[in-house]
Design a protein around this motif. Structure first.
Motif, PDB file in Angstrom:
ATOM      1  N   VAL A  43      24.189  78.069  18.834  1.00  0.00           N
ATOM      2  CA  VAL A  43      23.914  79.542  19.160  1.00  0.00           C
ATOM      3  C   VAL A  43      23.216  80.270  17.620  1.00  0.00           C
ATOM      4  N   THR A  44      22.491  81.170  17.952  1.00  0.00           N
ATOM      5  CA  THR A  44      21.684  81.839  16.932  1.00  0.00           C
ATOM      6  C   THR A  44      22.447  83.027  16.622  1.00  0.00           C
ATOM      7  N   TYR A  45      23.045  83.489  15.569  1.00  0.00           N
ATOM      8  CA  TYR A  45      23.635  84.807  15.195  1.00  0.00           C
ATOM      9  C   TYR A  45      22.882  85.104  13.991  1.00  0.00           C
ATOM     10  N   GLN A  46      22.463  86.379  13.995  1.00  0.00           N
ATOM     11  CA  GLN A  46      21.839  87.194  12.695  1.00  0.00           C
ATOM     12  C   GLN A  46      20.886  86.110  12.150  1.00  0.00           C
ATOM     13  N   GLY A  47      19.743  85.532  13.241  1.00  0.00           N
ATOM     14  CA  GLY A  47      18.998  84.281  12.594  1.00  0.00           C
ATOM     15  C   GLY A  47      19.559  83.232  11.948  1.00  0.00           C
ATOM     16  N   ILE A  48      20.558  82.684  12.214  1.00  0.00           N
ATOM     17  CA  ILE A  48      21.195  81.719  11.767  1.00  0.00           C
ATOM     18  C   ILE A  48      21.770  80.775  12.917  1.00  0.00           C
ATOM     19  N   THR A  49      21.482  79.681  12.836  1.00  0.00           N
ATOM     20  CA  THR A  49      21.797  78.622  14.035  1.00  0.00           C
ATOM     21  C   THR A  49      23.280  78.149  13.600  1.00  0.00           C
ATOM     22  N   TYR A  50      24.258  78.204  14.342  1.00  0.00           N
ATOM     23  CA  TYR A  50      25.715  77.974  14.340  1.00  0.00           C
ATOM     24  C   TYR A  50      25.972  76.800  15.431  1.00  0.00           C
ATOM     25  N   SER A  51      27.014  76.014  15.023  1.00  0.00           N
ATOM     26  CA  SER A  51      27.215  74.918  16.038  1.00  0.00           C
ATOM     27  C   SER A  51      28.557  75.645  16.628  1.00  0.00           C
ATOM     28  N   LEU A  52      28.513  75.812  17.859  1.00  0.00           N
ATOM     29  CA  LEU A  52      29.674  76.722  18.471  1.00  0.00           C
ATOM     30  C   LEU A  52      30.467  75.673  19.366  1.00  0.00           C
ATOM     31  N   THR A  53      31.883  75.635  19.021  1.00  0.00           N
ATOM     32  CA  THR A  53      32.802  74.541  19.473  1.00  0.00           C
ATOM     33  C   THR A  53      33.674  75.445  20.358  1.00  0.00           C
ATOM     34  N   PHE A  54      33.824  74.901  21.663  1.00  0.00           N
ATOM     35  CA  PHE A  54      34.735  75.686  22.560  1.00  0.00           C
ATOM     36  C   PHE A  54      36.051  74.979  22.675  1.00  0.00           C
ATOM     37  N   THR A  55      37.128  75.898  22.737  1.00  0.00           N
ATOM     38  CA  THR A  55      38.539  75.313  22.983  1.00  0.00           C
ATOM     39  C   THR A  55      39.309  76.359  23.767  1.00  0.00           C
ATOM     40  N   CYS A  56      40.380  76.359  24.069  1.00  0.00           N
ATOM     41  CA  CYS A  56      41.287  77.124  24.781  1.00  0.00           C
ATOM     42  C   CYS A  56      40.735  77.479  26.362  1.00  0.00           C
ATOM     43  N   HIS A  57      40.991  76.460  27.054  1.00  0.00           N
ATOM     44  CA  HIS A  57      40.849  76.598  28.347  1.00  0.00           C
ATOM     45  C   HIS A  57      42.144  76.031  29.140  1.00  0.00           C
ATOM     46  N   TYR A  58      43.189  76.659  28.807  1.00  0.00           N
ATOM     47  CA  TYR A  58      44.678  76.230  29.174  1.00  0.00           C
ATOM     48  C   TYR A  58      45.181  77.345  29.902  1.00  0.00           C
ATOM     49  N   GLY A  59      44.803  78.406  30.226  1.00  0.00           N
ATOM     50  CA  GLY A  59      45.465  79.306  31.011  1.00  0.00           C
ATOM     51  C   GLY A  59      45.356  80.714  30.452  1.00  0.00           C
ATOM     52  N   GLU A  60      45.810  81.717  30.969  1.00  0.00           N
ATOM     53  CA  GLU A  60      45.751  83.192  30.960  1.00  0.00           C
ATOM     54  C   GLU A  60      46.094  83.681  29.487  1.00  0.00           C
ATOM     55  N   LEU A  61      45.046  84.372  28.847  1.00  0.00           N
ATOM     56  CA  LEU A  61      45.046  85.013  27.655  1.00  0.00           C
ATOM     57  C   LEU A  61      45.194  84.068  26.467  1.00  0.00           C
ATOM     58  N   CYS A  62      44.718  82.666  26.790  1.00  0.00           N
ATOM     59  CA  CYS A  62      44.957  81.776  25.751  1.00  0.00           C
ATOM     60  C   CYS A  62      44.049  82.010  24.507  1.00  0.00           C
ATOM     61  N   ASN A  63      43.130  82.794  24.608  1.00  0.00           N
ATOM     62  CA  ASN A  63      42.127  82.951  23.593  1.00  0.00           C
ATOM     63  C   ASN A  63      42.378  84.352  22.827  1.00  0.00           C
ATOM     64  N   ARG A  64      43.733  84.912  22.965  1.00  0.00           N
ATOM     65  CA  ARG A  64      44.104  86.157  22.470  1.00  0.00           C
ATOM     66  C   ARG A  64      44.174  85.962  20.872  1.00  0.00           C
ATOM     67  N   PRO A  65      44.290  86.708  20.042  1.00  0.00           N
ATOM     68  CA  PRO A  65      44.531  86.617  18.381  1.00  0.00           C
ATOM     69  C   PRO A  65      45.901  85.850  18.138  1.00  0.00           C
ATOM     70  N   PRO A  66      46.146  85.248  17.271  1.00  0.00           N
ATOM     71  CA  PRO A  66      47.617  84.649  16.799  1.00  0.00           C
ATOM     72  C   PRO A  66      48.210  85.949  16.566  1.00  0.00           C
ATOM     73  N   PRO A  67      49.818  85.947  16.901  1.00  0.00           N
ATOM     74  CA  PRO A  67      50.440  87.118  16.169  1.00  0.00           C
ATOM     75  C   PRO A  67      50.488  87.122  14.918  1.00  0.00           C
ATOM     76  N   PRO A  68      50.753  88.439  14.137  1.00  0.00           N
ATOM     77  CA  PRO A  68      50.732  88.263  12.616  1.00  0.00           C
ATOM     78  C   PRO A  68      51.979  87.482  12.263  1.00  0.00           C
ATOM     79  N   GLN A  69      51.638  86.768  11.031  1.00  0.00           N
ATOM     80  CA  GLN A  69      52.931  85.972  10.478  1.00  0.00           C
ATOM     81  C   GLN A  69      53.724  86.879   9.706  1.00  0.00           C
ATOM     82  N   ALA A  70      55.083  86.573   9.844  1.00  0.00           N
ATOM     83  CA  ALA A  70      56.024  87.342   8.840  1.00  0.00           C
ATOM     84  C   ALA A  70      55.774  87.076   7.504  1.00  0.00           C
ATOM     85  N   ALA A  71      56.140  87.976   6.475  1.00  0.00           N
ATOM     86  CA  ALA A  71      55.969  87.860   5.232  1.00  0.00           C
ATOM     87  C   ALA A  71      57.245  86.798   4.622  1.00  0.00           C
TER      88      ALA A  71
END
Length: 106
Positions: A78-106
């Protein structure tokens, strides 16, 4: 009579949406902390998370959904801002699997 047809149409559309999938959506972005927005996709789709890399640069991300029948290639350029990146897809295991991870406790 028109009201009856409209009511029938609304009832039919509600039956169609029962097989939906909720996923997070965001266009190509340069921060993995970008939360995106929840969206509802069709029953024949799976959530996806794409992470793009290019030598010497921070990764980019892409979130959304893809037709299950199209989910063959797990990597593509894929090209983003004029640079070609190699985009790897993951997360195809169910609803909302691509949401951000929860914040880690300190």
């Amino acid at each position: 009579m028109v009201l009856g047809w409209l009511l029938l149409l609304v009832m039919a559309l509600s039956l169609v949406t029962t097989g939906t999938m909720d996923c997070i959506f965001c266009e190509l972005a340069d921060s993995s902390n970008y939360p995106g927005i929840p969206m509802t996709y069709g029953k024949d789709q799976e959530c996806l998370m794409g992470e793009g890399t290019a030598p010497g640069l921070s990764p980019i991300i892409n979130k959304g959904a893809m037709d299950i029948s199209s989910y063959r290639r797990l990597e593509e350029p894929v090209t983003y801002q004029g640079i070609t990146y190699s985009l790897t897809f993951t997360c195809h295991y169910g609803e909302l699997c691509n949401r951000p991870p929860p914040p880690q406790a300190a």
